[in-house]
Motif scaffolding. Sequence first.
Motif, mmCIF file in Angstrom:
data_model
loop_
_atom_site.group_PDB
_atom_site.id
_atom_site.type_symbol
_atom_site.label_atom_id
_atom_site.label_comp_id
_atom_site.label_asym_id
_atom_site.label_seq_id
_atom_site.Cartn_x
_atom_site.Cartn_y
_atom_site.Cartn_z
ATOM 1 N N THR A 54 -20.705 -22.006 31.303
ATOM 2 C CA THR A 54 -21.468 -20.805 30.975
ATOM 3 C C THR A 54 -22.170 -20.967 29.629
ATOM 4 O O THR A 54 -21.527 -21.239 28.618
ATOM 5 C CB THR A 54 -20.554 -19.572 30.906
ATOM 6 O OG1 THR A 54 -19.904 -19.387 32.157
ATOM 7 C CG2 THR A 54 -21.354 -18.323 30.558
ATOM 8 N N PRO A 55 -23.506 -20.811 29.589
ATOM 9 C CA PRO A 55 -24.200 -20.902 28.296
ATOM 10 C C PRO A 55 -23.981 -19.642 27.474
ATOM 11 O O PRO A 55 -24.138 -18.527 27.972
ATOM 12 C CB PRO A 55 -25.673 -21.054 28.707
ATOM 13 C CG PRO A 55 -25.765 -20.392 30.048
ATOM 14 C CD PRO A 55 -24.428 -20.593 30.714
ATOM 15 N N GLU A 66 -28.364 -20.767 23.998
ATOM 16 C CA GLU A 66 -29.274 -21.785 24.515
ATOM 17 C C GLU A 66 -30.075 -22.376 23.356
ATOM 18 O O GLU A 66 -30.493 -21.645 22.455
ATOM 19 C CB GLU A 66 -30.231 -21.183 25.541
ATOM 20 C CG GLU A 66 -29.554 -20.631 26.782
ATOM 21 C CD GLU A 66 -29.333 -21.686 27.843
ATOM 22 O OE1 GLU A 66 -29.332 -22.885 27.496
ATOM 23 O OE2 GLU A 66 -29.153 -21.314 29.013
ATOM 24 N N ALA A 67 -30.295 -23.679 23.393
ATOM 25 C CA ALA A 67 -31.038 -24.339 22.323
ATOM 26 C C ALA A 67 -32.464 -23.807 22.248
ATOM 27 O O ALA A 67 -33.167 -23.720 23.262
ATOM 28 C CB ALA A 67 -31.056 -25.843 22.549
ATOM 29 N N LYS A 111 -33.747 -20.967 21.937
ATOM 30 C CA LYS A 111 -34.086 -19.712 22.613
ATOM 31 C C LYS A 111 -33.457 -18.552 21.850
ATOM 32 O O LYS A 111 -32.404 -18.707 21.239
ATOM 33 C CB LYS A 111 -33.587 -19.726 24.060
ATOM 34 C CG LYS A 111 -34.314 -20.728 24.938
ATOM 35 C CD LYS A 111 -33.852 -20.622 26.395
ATOM 36 C CE LYS A 111 -34.615 -21.598 27.277
ATOM 37 N NZ LYS A 111 -34.176 -21.505 28.704
ATOM 38 N N ARG A 126 -32.610 -17.969 16.461
ATOM 39 C CA ARG A 126 -32.400 -19.072 17.402
ATOM 40 C C ARG A 126 -31.961 -20.310 16.643
ATOM 41 O O ARG A 126 -32.097 -20.395 15.424
ATOM 42 C CB ARG A 126 -33.673 -19.360 18.206
ATOM 43 C CG ARG A 126 -34.821 -19.932 17.399
ATOM 44 C CD ARG A 126 -36.121 -19.844 18.164
ATOM 45 N NE ARG A 126 -36.552 -18.451 18.302
ATOM 46 C CZ ARG A 126 -37.486 -18.033 19.169
ATOM 47 N NH1 ARG A 126 -38.059 -18.907 19.979
ATOM 48 N NH2 ARG A 126 -37.833 -16.773 19.205
ATOM 49 N N ARG A 132 -26.769 -25.839 20.960
ATOM 50 C CA ARG A 132 -26.388 -24.984 22.088
ATOM 51 C C ARG A 132 -24.871 -24.810 22.094
ATOM 52 O O ARG A 132 -24.136 -25.653 21.582
ATOM 53 C CB ARG A 132 -26.865 -25.564 23.424
ATOM 54 C CG ARG A 132 -26.264 -26.909 23.783
ATOM 55 C CD ARG A 132 -26.960 -27.512 24.998
ATOM 56 N NE ARG A 132 -26.457 -28.839 25.310
ATOM 57 C CZ ARG A 132 -25.616 -29.110 26.307
ATOM 58 N NH1 ARG A 132 -25.201 -28.127 27.101
ATOM 59 N NH2 ARG A 132 -25.201 -30.335 26.531
ATOM 60 N N PHE A 146 -21.724 -23.624 24.823
ATOM 61 C CA PHE A 146 -21.381 -23.315 26.210
ATOM 62 C C PHE A 146 -19.876 -23.443 26.390
ATOM 63 O O PHE A 146 -19.180 -24.042 25.567
ATOM 64 C CB PHE A 146 -22.117 -24.258 27.173
ATOM 65 C CG PHE A 146 -21.768 -25.707 27.000
ATOM 66 C CD1 PHE A 146 -20.786 -26.305 27.768
ATOM 67 C CD2 PHE A 146 -22.424 -26.484 26.054
ATOM 68 C CE1 PHE A 146 -20.453 -27.647 27.607
ATOM 69 C CE2 PHE A 146 -22.102 -27.825 25.889
ATOM 70 C CZ PHE A 146 -21.116 -28.407 26.657
#
Length: 253
Positions: A38-39, A42-43, A45, A91, A95, A97
Amino acid sequence: MAEIFQERATNRLIRCLPDEAFRLVAPYLRHVDLPTGTPLVEANKPIEHVYFIESGLASMVTSSADGNSLEVGNIGYEGISGYPVLLGIDRTPNRTFMQVAGSGLKLSVSRFLSLQDNPEAHLLFLRYIHTRELQLAYSALAAARYHVHQRLARWLLMCHDRLIVDDMPLTHDFLALMLGVRRAGVTVQLHILEGMRAIKSTRGNVHIVDRRILLEVAGASYGVPEAEYERLIGSELASRERPPKLSGAGWSR
């Protein structure tokens, strides 16, 4: 109702929040299941939600343009994903997750940032960021100055702290990502720790046999960020409940 919910929460930051601050966000917290993969962030974003991890393990990963990746931190029930928003950043190139399935409390960034109006809550999250920076600093130190089996022992201790179980569902691919080595090299390092009777490794699982041996192997690469977390954030819990005792610098079960 809000106070009862807070007392039942596993996440240590939630439990540390002043009552006034918790009541501010309690109606907007949503309990969610977080399956593996599950993210959470997010990179590159916009970060729209933060997740107070209740169980499981999240990985923070940095990746280069040529495809190399490395885990630079992990988060369990002691922490929160998406914390760069506290620094005024919407941002990040990194990332985050779920590496091991679990659950969490999801909160929109706008509601989360409203907590910054409470001085005690603001200080709590600044202290948490400090402990994250220390974790990254000691990861860099371990990578530069310690052998691979020592680094593996350190990461296993960190995972053990956050998963709160002796049987940890860690794959060789994940261990390779943690250490920044080839997957084949992970098997060799696991055999070293098995030979020391510190762990027992099977397919997709690492069982902690003797944590004390892992502590000896990891040496000074492990312990400072964990002790600092207890000093700064564990002390907040001490005023509300009996704090967990340290178990080899980490959190006791």
